[in-house]
Design a protein around this motif. Structure first.
Motif, PDB file in Angstrom:
ATOM      1  N   ALA A  38      62.070  61.704 -49.855  1.00 50.96           N
ATOM      2  CA  ALA A  38      60.780  61.114 -49.478  1.00 50.96           C
ATOM      3  C   ALA A  38      60.771  60.731 -47.998  1.00 50.96           C
ATOM      4  CB  ALA A  38      60.483  59.898 -50.349  1.00 50.96           C
ATOM      5  N   ALA A  39      61.907  60.254 -47.491  1.00 48.43           N
ATOM      6  CA  ALA A  39      62.003  59.900 -46.075  1.00 48.43           C
ATOM      7  C   ALA A  39      61.886  61.136 -45.191  1.00 48.43           C
ATOM      8  CB  ALA A  39      63.313  59.169 -45.796  1.00 48.43           C
ATOM      9  N   VAL A  40      62.472  62.251 -45.628  1.00 48.49           N
ATOM     10  CA  VAL A  40      62.351  63.500 -44.868  1.00 48.49           C
ATOM     11  C   VAL A  40      60.896  63.952 -44.831  1.00 48.49           C
ATOM     12  CG1 VAL A  40      62.948  65.957 -44.881  1.00 48.49           C
ATOM     13  CG2 VAL A  40      64.724  64.247 -45.236  1.00 48.49           C
ATOM     14  N   ALA A  45      55.813  64.473 -41.814  1.00 43.70           N
ATOM     15  CA  ALA A  45      54.401  64.097 -41.695  1.00 43.70           C
ATOM     16  C   ALA A  45      54.151  63.334 -40.394  1.00 43.70           C
ATOM     17  CB  ALA A  45      53.968  63.261 -42.895  1.00 43.70           C
ATOM     18  N   LEU A  46      55.061  62.448 -40.029  1.00 41.08           N
ATOM     19  CA  LEU A  46      54.901  61.703 -38.776  1.00 41.08           C
ATOM     20  C   LEU A  46      55.011  62.624 -37.573  1.00 41.08           C
ATOM     21  CD1 LEU A  46      56.858  58.435 -39.559  1.00 41.08           C
ATOM     22  CD2 LEU A  46      54.390  58.704 -39.259  1.00 41.08           C
ATOM     23  N   TRP A  47      55.915  63.598 -37.650  1.00 40.00           N
ATOM     24  CA  TRP A  47      56.041  64.559 -36.558  1.00 40.00           C
ATOM     25  C   TRP A  47      54.743  65.348 -36.407  1.00 40.00           C
ATOM     26  CZ3 TRP A  47      56.199  69.999 -36.567  1.00 40.00           C
ATOM     27  CH2 TRP A  47      56.527  70.554 -35.335  1.00 40.00           C
ATOM     28  N   GLY A  48      54.189  65.812 -37.525  1.00 39.70           N
ATOM     29  CA  GLY A  48      52.910  66.521 -37.484  1.00 39.70           C
ATOM     30  C   GLY A  48      51.778  65.632 -36.994  1.00 39.70           C
ATOM     31  N   LYS A  50      52.065  63.096 -35.005  1.00 37.86           N
ATOM     32  CA  LYS A  50      52.265  62.884 -33.568  1.00 37.86           C
ATOM     33  C   LYS A  50      51.695  64.054 -32.777  1.00 37.86           C
ATOM     34  CE  LYS A  50      56.067  63.996 -31.765  1.00 37.86           C
ATOM     35  NZ  LYS A  50      56.449  64.801 -30.663  1.00 37.86           N
ATOM     36  N   GLU A  51      51.876  65.256 -33.305  1.00 34.88           N
ATOM     37  CA  GLU A  51      51.332  66.436 -32.634  1.00 34.88           C
ATOM     38  C   GLU A  51      49.802  66.421 -32.673  1.00 34.88           C
ATOM     39  OE1 GLU A  51      53.146  68.686 -30.897  1.00 34.88           O
ATOM     40  OE2 GLU A  51      54.831  67.362 -31.359  1.00 34.88           O
ATOM     41  N   LEU A  52      49.235  66.016 -33.806  1.00 37.86           N
ATOM     42  CA  LEU A  52      47.770  65.953 -33.916  1.00 37.86           C
ATOM     43  C   LEU A  52      47.167  64.863 -33.029  1.00 37.86           C
ATOM     44  CD1 LEU A  52      47.257  66.412 -37.759  1.00 37.86           C
ATOM     45  CD2 LEU A  52      46.638  68.018 -35.942  1.00 37.86           C
ATOM     46  N   LEU A  53      47.899  63.782 -32.857  1.00 40.55           N
ATOM     47  CA  LEU A  53      47.402  62.649 -32.076  1.00 40.55           C
ATOM     48  C   LEU A  53      47.991  62.615 -30.664  1.00 40.55           C
ATOM     49  CD1 LEU A  53      47.571  59.910 -34.844  1.00 40.55           C
ATOM     50  CD2 LEU A  53      45.531  61.037 -33.963  1.00 40.55           C
ATOM     51  N   ALA A  54      48.411  63.765 -30.169  1.00 42.29           N
ATOM     52  CA  ALA A  54      49.066  63.812 -28.853  1.00 42.29           C
ATOM     53  C   ALA A  54      48.159  63.263 -27.757  1.00 42.29           C
ATOM     54  CB  ALA A  54      49.508  65.229 -28.528  1.00 42.29           C
ATOM     55  N   THR A  55      46.908  63.640 -27.749  1.00 44.73           N
ATOM     56  CA  THR A  55      45.995  63.176 -26.697  1.00 44.73           C
ATOM     57  C   THR A  55      45.727  61.678 -26.790  1.00 44.73           C
ATOM     58  OG1 THR A  55      44.988  65.371 -26.628  1.00 44.73           O
ATOM     59  CG2 THR A  55      43.737  63.567 -25.632  1.00 44.73           C
ATOM     60  N   PRO A  56      45.385  61.138 -27.975  1.00 46.65           N
ATOM     61  CA  PRO A  56      45.193  59.686 -28.048  1.00 46.65           C
ATOM     62  C   PRO A  56      46.457  58.877 -27.729  1.00 46.65           C
ATOM     63  CG  PRO A  56      44.223  60.727 -29.972  1.00 46.65           C
ATOM     64  CD  PRO A  56      44.981  61.781 -29.229  1.00 46.65           C
ATOM     65  N   LEU A  68      48.785  54.770 -32.870  1.00 48.00           N
ATOM     66  CA  LEU A  68      50.041  54.290 -33.461  1.00 48.00           C
ATOM     67  C   LEU A  68      49.791  53.655 -34.828  1.00 48.00           C
ATOM     68  CD1 LEU A  68      53.057  53.854 -33.198  1.00 48.00           C
ATOM     69  CD2 LEU A  68      52.574  51.720 -31.985  1.00 48.00           C
ATOM     70  N   ALA A  69      48.711  52.886 -34.950  1.00 45.41           N
ATOM     71  CA  ALA A  69      48.371  52.284 -36.241  1.00 45.41           C
ATOM     72  C   ALA A  69      48.092  53.368 -37.285  1.00 45.41           C
ATOM     73  CB  ALA A  69      47.163  51.363 -36.094  1.00 45.41           C
ATOM     74  N   LEU A  70      47.411  54.440 -36.878  1.00 51.38           N
ATOM     75  CA  LEU A  70      47.174  55.552 -37.801  1.00 51.38           C
ATOM     76  C   LEU A  70      48.477  56.214 -38.226  1.00 51.38           C
ATOM     77  CD1 LEU A  70      44.033  57.345 -36.304  1.00 51.38           C
ATOM     78  CD2 LEU A  70      44.239  56.263 -38.549  1.00 51.38           C
ATOM     79  N   LEU A  71      49.395  56.392 -37.285  1.00 49.64           N
ATOM     80  CA  LEU A  71      50.692  56.983 -37.624  1.00 49.64           C
ATOM     81  C   LEU A  71      51.467  56.104 -38.608  1.00 49.64           C
ATOM     82  CD1 LEU A  71      51.988  58.441 -34.237  1.00 49.64           C
ATOM     83  CD2 LEU A  71      51.396  59.700 -36.308  1.00 49.64           C
ATOM     84  N   ILE A  72      51.457  54.806 -38.367  1.00 57.82           N
ATOM     85  CA  ILE A  72      52.181  53.891 -39.248  1.00 57.82           C
ATOM     86  C   ILE A  72      51.572  53.891 -40.646  1.00 57.82           C
ATOM     87  CG2 ILE A  72      52.718  51.454 -39.665  1.00 57.82           C
ATOM     88  CD1 ILE A  72      52.946  51.199 -36.571  1.00 57.82           C
ATOM     89  N   ALA A  73      50.256  53.761 -40.728  1.00 53.35           N
ATOM     90  CA  ALA A  73      49.587  53.752 -42.038  1.00 53.35           C
ATOM     91  C   ALA A  73      49.770  55.089 -42.753  1.00 53.35           C
ATOM     92  CB  ALA A  73      48.106  53.431 -41.856  1.00 53.35           C
TER      93      ALA A  73
END
Length: 104
Positions: A38-40, A45-48, A50-56, A68-73
């Protein structure tokens, strides 16, 4: 970091190995690989994300904070869903933990 993790694991195994021989630890031994899986999934998912939210993530301060809040949630939701799907934790376990907090 990996060296620290390995050294900690060795130390804990030496110090507390006798405690892992109880019958209740069979569940723990089955759950650990599922938790790791599950951690993997969460990491991917976080890596993906991060790529989607690269500009923000390189924008203004409030934009970065929101991304960052979106990534954490998102990471939390993906991890919880994966842990349930892989059988690392059951919905009954979650309900029991929530009900213990309400009564405490």
């Amino acid at each position: 970091a990996w060296l620290n993790a390995v050294l900690l694991a060795v130390l804990l195994r030496r110090r507390f190995d006798h405690r892992f021989d109880h019958a209740g630890d069979g569940r723990l031994r089955r759950a650990v690989p599922r938790i790791a899986l599950a951690a993997v999934v969460m990491g991917l998912a976080l890596w993906g994300g991060k790529e989607l939210l690269a500009t923000p993530l390189i924008g203004a301060e409030w934009t970065r904070a929101g991304a960052l809040a979106l990534l954490i949630a998102g990471g939390l939701m993906v991890y919880a869903t994966a842990a349930i799907c892989f059988g690392a934790v059951g919905l009954d376990d979650i309900r029991r933990r929530i009900s213990r907090r309400d009564s405490a």
